[in-house]
Scaffold this motif. Sequence first.
Motif, mmCIF file in Angstrom:
data_model
loop_
_atom_site.group_PDB
_atom_site.id
_atom_site.type_symbol
_atom_site.label_atom_id
_atom_site.label_comp_id
_atom_site.label_asym_id
_atom_site.label_seq_id
_atom_site.Cartn_x
_atom_site.Cartn_y
_atom_site.Cartn_z
ATOM 1 N N GLY C 13 -22.911 93.959 47.231
ATOM 2 C CA GLY C 13 -23.462 95.304 47.444
ATOM 3 C C GLY C 13 -22.496 96.426 47.093
ATOM 4 N N ASP C 14 -21.246 96.069 46.766
ATOM 5 C CA ASP C 14 -20.275 97.074 46.320
ATOM 6 C C ASP C 14 -20.376 97.309 44.821
ATOM 7 N N CYS C 15 -21.105 96.426 44.135
ATOM 8 C CA CYS C 15 -21.103 96.451 42.668
ATOM 9 C C CYS C 15 -22.417 96.976 42.100
ATOM 10 N N ASP C 16 -22.328 97.503 40.907
ATOM 11 C CA ASP C 16 -23.463 98.136 40.242
ATOM 12 C C ASP C 16 -24.005 97.224 39.144
ATOM 13 N N PRO C 17 -25.041 97.653 38.431
ATOM 14 C CA PRO C 17 -25.629 96.783 37.405
ATOM 15 C C PRO C 17 -24.662 96.385 36.278
ATOM 16 N N ALA C 18 -23.540 97.096 36.125
ATOM 17 C CA ALA C 18 -22.550 96.663 35.134
ATOM 18 C C ALA C 18 -21.639 95.589 35.725
ATOM 19 N N ASN C 19 -21.946 95.204 36.980
ATOM 20 C CA ASN C 19 -21.228 94.126 37.656
ATOM 21 C C ASN C 19 -19.789 94.502 38.024
ATOM 22 N N ILE C 20 -19.535 95.787 38.173
ATOM 23 C CA ILE C 20 -18.217 96.233 38.652
ATOM 24 C C ILE C 20 -18.429 97.140 39.868
ATOM 25 N N PHE C 22 -19.007 99.964 42.184
ATOM 26 C CA PHE C 22 -19.544 101.311 42.029
ATOM 27 C C PHE C 22 -18.506 102.265 42.619
ATOM 28 N N TYR C 23 -18.018 103.209 41.824
ATOM 29 C CA TYR C 23 -16.767 103.873 42.189
ATOM 30 C C TYR C 23 -16.733 104.604 43.537
ATOM 31 N N PRO C 24 -17.833 105.186 44.024
ATOM 32 C CA PRO C 24 -17.711 105.820 45.349
ATOM 33 C C PRO C 24 -17.285 104.852 46.453
ATOM 34 N N ARG C 25 -17.501 103.552 46.237
ATOM 35 C CA ARG C 25 -17.054 102.560 47.220
ATOM 36 C C ARG C 25 -15.550 102.628 47.440
ATOM 37 N N LEU C 27 -13.736 105.159 47.461
ATOM 38 C CA LEU C 27 -13.422 106.304 48.311
ATOM 39 C C LEU C 27 -13.729 106.004 49.767
ATOM 40 N N PRO C 69 -11.219 97.602 36.353
ATOM 41 C CA PRO C 69 -12.406 97.404 37.182
ATOM 42 C C PRO C 69 -12.304 96.119 37.993
ATOM 43 N N CYS D 15 -28.367 100.277 42.767
ATOM 44 C CA CYS D 15 -28.702 98.921 42.297
ATOM 45 C C CYS D 15 -27.484 98.006 42.295
ATOM 46 N N ASP D 16 -27.781 96.724 42.383
ATOM 47 C CA ASP D 16 -26.741 95.705 42.477
ATOM 48 C C ASP D 16 -26.615 94.952 41.146
ATOM 49 N N PHE D 22 -30.287 97.487 45.810
ATOM 50 C CA PHE D 22 -29.588 96.750 46.869
ATOM 51 C C PHE D 22 -30.296 97.102 48.176
#
Lengths: 144, 144, 144, 144
Positions: C13-20, C22-25, C27, C69, D15-16, D22
Amino acid sequence: MLVSEKRFLVEWGDCDPANIVFYPRYLKWFDACTTGLFAEAGIPTAALFKRHGVIGIPLVDLKVRFLVPSTVGDVLLARSGVLEWRKSSFLVQHRFFKGDILAVEGVETRVWTGCDPSNPEHMKSRPIPAEVIRSLSRPRGSQA
Amino acid sequence: MLVSEKRFLVEWGDCDPANIVFYPRYLKWFDACTTGLFAEAGIPTAALFKRHGVIGIPLVDLKVRFLVPSTVGDVLLARSGVLEWRKSSFLVQHRFFKGDILAVEGVETRVWTGCDPSNPEHMKSRPIPAEVIRSLSRPRGSQA
Amino acid sequence: MLVSEKRFLVEWGDCDPANIVFYPRYLKWFDACTTGLFAEAGIPTAALFKRHGVIGIPLVDLKVRFLVPSTVGDVLLARSGVLEWRKSSFLVQHRFFKGDILAVEGVETRVWTGCDPSNPEHMKSRPIPAEVIRSLSRPRGSQA
Amino acid sequence: MLVSEKRFLVEWGDCDPANIVFYPRYLKWFDACTTGLFAEAGIPTAALFKRHGVIGIPLVDLKVRFLVPSTVGDVLLARSGVLEWRKSSFLVQHRFFKGDILAVEGVETRVWTGCDPSNPEHMKSRPIPAEVIRSLSRPRGSQA
């Protein structure tokens, strides 16, 4: 440059026990603003990424100033535009206004990123297509 | 059944203006617990998914009871295990304890999901492999 | 300066569709690291805030570089410490390592903030107590 | 009953890695919908809470069915209303539509909560004021 706008209603779940927006929330909004800016330019990121083999536009640098806190029920008007184009990266500026007051201001440096042809599991920066730069540089409301 | 454990420290950013955990946070923790349960069973989801062509185990049903609120600095002990196996779905139970007190209790129904062979853009449920059921059914600490 | 450490497991759930991630995480993790730094210094923020009438240490400035990433299953080691003390603000540096590699590096400028005595609904910066500076300046593991 | 509506654009950060929302994100949206429902009824929660000494309406029970996944760029129309009133709790139903298709459906049980008069540090359920029930029971657009 093209400036897109987006409005955010600060929700209960965006705020922390001090009753102000928990700051990482602004960065989630920045990301949505960047997506909105591309959509406003007539190039929805999902379609664009597919056409250009791009898998994302990850951040490499972020600078933010938090000037005025916001709380539940506040409405923030975000104005976003590309400040500068480099070969395979670009700077997106976001300014969040609470009424007339500049509340948050930030600049994201993002990289145009595709799969590495020699290793599809890895990501690699790519030159930004001219059409992308053109679409994001024209004034708002002008002919696409 | 195999029961895995995970500890969560409630952070400032997990809490809302009423100074208690903003409830969607528990669901993010549930998801991490399900991942942890698979890891505890010796089958890290990333590797497993790759081997079985699974792209995720999305939720189709969720039931949660929030019994006791928690706040900044609380430590929650989560206990998670599979309650029931069906053909292509399974029920994961999560219980969060604050000291001896049951604070949150929930059951996720998740589906073993791969790409649809006839349309790789779509997802399709798949029968759960026997080895997955076996690994998640043995008591904790027993021979894998 | 005192340097505290914290480990983060990158979840699905920390990762986005690019599989890395998601940067606000990152922070959100920065914020947890700052809390952890105060706890390591023997001055848990909740207790401290209560004693000093502080309602939070909001951010006024943030600078981050995202170097490498990370993805699901990665473990990040965070090292955090106060870089500089000012009258009522301070700079916290966070460095996130993936193995030996520096993956993310950021500096938060935070303000020691209490209620405005003349208007308890408003927040006002306050001088940072000497004991806070002292506790966060000693080397790790030394006598409190 | 009063039914309020809200639209959500699914963003990249919602999205995940399987490229679908997610699931805890839906619960954040549920919470925003409940706030929106009160606002639609002409009783903004912040003001109302202050007038009635309420500090929040925490969840005690949640039931959700996830019928159809959504992805980046999808727009979800949420319809929310109170299904049932009890003495100090109430059931809010949320239905999220993707076009004509019901995508997510959930019911929250929430408690009208104030400070415990005998211990202001603790929370205590309270009878729901008649005016609140009345405002949330009238059809949409009727005289407040």
